[in-house]
Design a protein around this motif. Structure first.
Motif, PDB file in Angstrom:
ATOM      1  N   ALA A  62       0.927  -1.206  -0.091  1.00  8.45           N
ATOM      2  CA  ALA A  62      -0.183   0.111   0.076  1.00  8.45           C
ATOM      3  C   ALA A  62       0.906   1.365   0.080  1.00  8.45           C
ATOM      4  CB  ALA A  62      -0.838  -0.108   1.160  1.00  8.45           C
ATOM      5  N   THR A  63       2.071   1.208   0.476  1.00  5.04           N
ATOM      6  CA  THR A  63       2.869   2.230   0.600  1.00  5.04           C
ATOM      7  C   THR A  63       3.821   2.345  -0.739  1.00  5.04           C
ATOM      8  OG1 THR A  63       4.627   1.291   1.759  1.00  5.04           O
ATOM      9  CG2 THR A  63       2.997   2.574   3.190  1.00  5.04           C
ATOM     10  N   GLY A  64       3.497   1.645  -1.624  1.00  8.23           N
ATOM     11  CA  GLY A  64       4.465   1.633  -2.766  1.00  8.23           C
ATOM     12  C   GLY A  64       5.584   0.900  -2.966  1.00  8.23           C
ATOM     13  N   ALA A  65       5.886   0.147  -1.936  1.00  4.88           N
ATOM     14  CA  ALA A  65       6.951  -0.582  -2.125  1.00  4.88           C
ATOM     15  C   ALA A  65       6.900  -1.529  -3.323  1.00  4.88           C
ATOM     16  CB  ALA A  65       7.086  -1.791  -0.869  1.00  4.88           C
ATOM     17  N   PRO A  66       8.262  -1.579  -3.958  1.00  5.60           N
ATOM     18  CA  PRO A  66       7.965  -2.534  -5.117  1.00  5.60           C
ATOM     19  C   PRO A  66       7.690  -4.065  -4.752  1.00  5.60           C
ATOM     20  CG  PRO A  66      10.562  -1.823  -4.616  1.00  5.60           C
ATOM     21  CD  PRO A  66       9.395  -1.234  -3.575  1.00  5.60           C
ATOM     22  N   PRO A  67       6.843  -4.593  -5.606  1.00  6.26           N
ATOM     23  CA  PRO A  67       6.615  -5.966  -5.397  1.00  6.26           C
ATOM     24  C   PRO A  67       7.788  -6.937  -5.306  1.00  6.26           C
ATOM     25  CG  PRO A  67       5.075  -5.026  -7.051  1.00  6.26           C
ATOM     26  CD  PRO A  67       6.064  -3.910  -6.813  1.00  6.26           C
ATOM     27  N   ALA A  68       8.884  -6.816  -6.041  1.00 10.22           N
ATOM     28  CA  ALA A  68       9.986  -7.340  -5.822  1.00 10.22           C
ATOM     29  C   ALA A  68      10.594  -7.413  -4.389  1.00 10.22           C
ATOM     30  CB  ALA A  68      10.966  -7.048  -6.904  1.00 10.22           C
ATOM     31  N   ARG A  69      10.339  -6.511  -3.524  1.00  7.70           N
ATOM     32  CA  ARG A  69      10.843  -6.533  -2.277  1.00  7.70           C
ATOM     33  C   ARG A  69      10.009  -7.193  -1.438  1.00  7.70           C
ATOM     34  NH1 ARG A  69      10.335  -1.194   1.423  1.00  7.70           N
ATOM     35  NH2 ARG A  69      11.156  -2.118   3.304  1.00  7.70           N
ATOM     36  N   VAL A  70       8.610  -7.801  -1.890  1.00  8.56           N
ATOM     37  CA  VAL A  70       7.801  -8.187  -1.117  1.00  8.56           C
ATOM     38  C   VAL A  70       7.625  -9.720  -1.345  1.00  8.56           C
ATOM     39  CG1 VAL A  70       5.280  -8.194  -0.613  1.00  8.56           C
ATOM     40  CG2 VAL A  70       6.094  -6.051  -0.839  1.00  8.56           C
ATOM     41  N   VAL A  71       7.851 -10.094  -2.675  1.00 10.85           N
ATOM     42  CA  VAL A  71       8.042 -11.500  -2.946  1.00 10.85           C
ATOM     43  C   VAL A  71       8.653 -12.415  -2.126  1.00 10.85           C
ATOM     44  CG1 VAL A  71       8.439 -12.876  -4.787  1.00 10.85           C
ATOM     45  CG2 VAL A  71       7.099 -10.914  -5.210  1.00 10.85           C
ATOM     46  N   PRO A  72       9.886 -12.115  -1.740  1.00  9.19           N
ATOM     47  CA  PRO A  72      10.877 -13.023  -0.836  1.00  9.19           C
ATOM     48  C   PRO A  72      10.068 -13.404   0.485  1.00  9.19           C
ATOM     49  CG  PRO A  72      12.223 -11.494  -1.937  1.00  9.19           C
ATOM     50  CD  PRO A  72      10.788 -11.025  -2.047  1.00  9.19           C
ATOM     51  N   ARG A  73       9.398 -12.288   1.051  1.00 11.87           N
ATOM     52  CA  ARG A  73       8.754 -12.393   2.402  1.00 11.87           C
ATOM     53  C   ARG A  73       7.377 -13.132   2.093  1.00 11.87           C
ATOM     54  NH1 ARG A  73       8.666  -6.690   5.303  1.00 11.87           N
ATOM     55  NH2 ARG A  73       7.354  -7.963   6.702  1.00 11.87           N
ATOM     56  N   LEU A  74       6.774 -12.950   1.225  1.00  8.82           N
ATOM     57  CA  LEU A  74       5.537 -13.546   0.722  1.00  8.82           C
ATOM     58  C   LEU A  74       5.647 -14.925   0.650  1.00  8.82           C
ATOM     59  CD1 LEU A  74       2.408 -13.392   0.165  1.00  8.82           C
ATOM     60  CD2 LEU A  74       3.102 -13.021  -2.023  1.00  8.82           C
ATOM     61  N   GLU A  75       6.889 -15.346   0.070  1.00  2.00           N
ATOM     62  CA  GLU A  75       7.198 -16.936  -0.304  1.00  2.00           C
ATOM     63  C   GLU A  75       7.638 -17.507   1.055  1.00  2.00           C
ATOM     64  OE1 GLU A  75      10.394 -16.469  -3.390  1.00  2.00           O
ATOM     65  OE2 GLU A  75       8.740 -16.392  -4.855  1.00  2.00           O
ATOM     66  N   ALA A  76       8.247 -16.819   2.040  1.00  2.55           N
ATOM     67  CA  ALA A  76       8.599 -17.238   3.279  1.00  2.55           C
ATOM     68  C   ALA A  76       7.324 -17.538   4.132  1.00  2.55           C
ATOM     69  CB  ALA A  76       9.516 -16.327   3.955  1.00  2.55           C
ATOM     70  N   ALA A  77       6.401 -16.681   4.044  1.00  8.09           N
ATOM     71  CA  ALA A  77       5.318 -16.593   4.876  1.00  8.09           C
ATOM     72  C   ALA A  77       4.433 -17.923   4.234  1.00  8.09           C
ATOM     73  CB  ALA A  77       4.389 -15.542   4.882  1.00  8.09           C
ATOM     74  N   ASP A  78       4.332 -18.035   3.030  1.00 11.49           N
ATOM     75  CA  ASP A  78       3.514 -19.158   2.110  1.00 11.49           C
ATOM     76  C   ASP A  78       4.252 -20.422   2.559  1.00 11.49           C
ATOM     77  OD1 ASP A  78       1.681 -20.183   0.894  1.00 11.49           O
ATOM     78  OD2 ASP A  78       2.899 -20.445  -0.823  1.00 11.49           O
TER      79      ASP A  78
END
Length: 136
Positions: A62-78
């Protein structure tokens, strides 16, 4: 892949993970009904960690962080969610000879109490005894 398309994919994955979170609650309820309070507590603890991480990832997007920054954390959470669900699916298996004792934080203990009340109020849910509740 275009950034907008990547962002939409990340948001879709976040939504898919949120839809799976109730499975951890259900697994905790099942474990609790079978007198496996420690397993129930572990499922609730992991659910809380995942909820917090998903909220953090949503805020990043929501704050505009690039999705590439979010993907590794998302994969770890998954991976944590999938491992938790896999572990929770083993509730019907025999417990180890020496039960693992977890020190649960107050928020997890509070969720366990709420879940215990839900399980106790369901028809045919006599598995949670007062003696078993003494540990929480």
């Amino acid at each position: 892949m275009k950034p907008d398309r990547l962002a939409g994919g990340v948001e879709g994955r976040l939504a898919a993970m949120r839809r799976k979170l109730p499975e951890l609650w259900d697994s905790a309820a099942s474990a609790l009904a079978k007198g496996q309070d420690q397993l129930a507590g572990l499922a609730i603890r992991r659910r809380r960690v995942l909820m917090s991480e998903l909220e953090s990832l949503s805020l990043l997007l929501a704050t505009g962080a690039p999705p590439a920054r979010v993907v590794p954390r998302l994969e770890a959470a998954d991976r944590l969610l999938e491992a938790s669900l896999c572990e929770a699916s083993r509730i019907d298996q025999a417990l180890p000879k020496e039960p693992v004792v977890l020190e649960l934080d107050p928020a997890v203990q509070s969720d366990l109490r709420l879940l215990r009340e839900d399980v106790r109020n369901q028809p045919g849910a006599g598995a949670v005894t007062e003696h078993q509740e003494g540990g929480a």
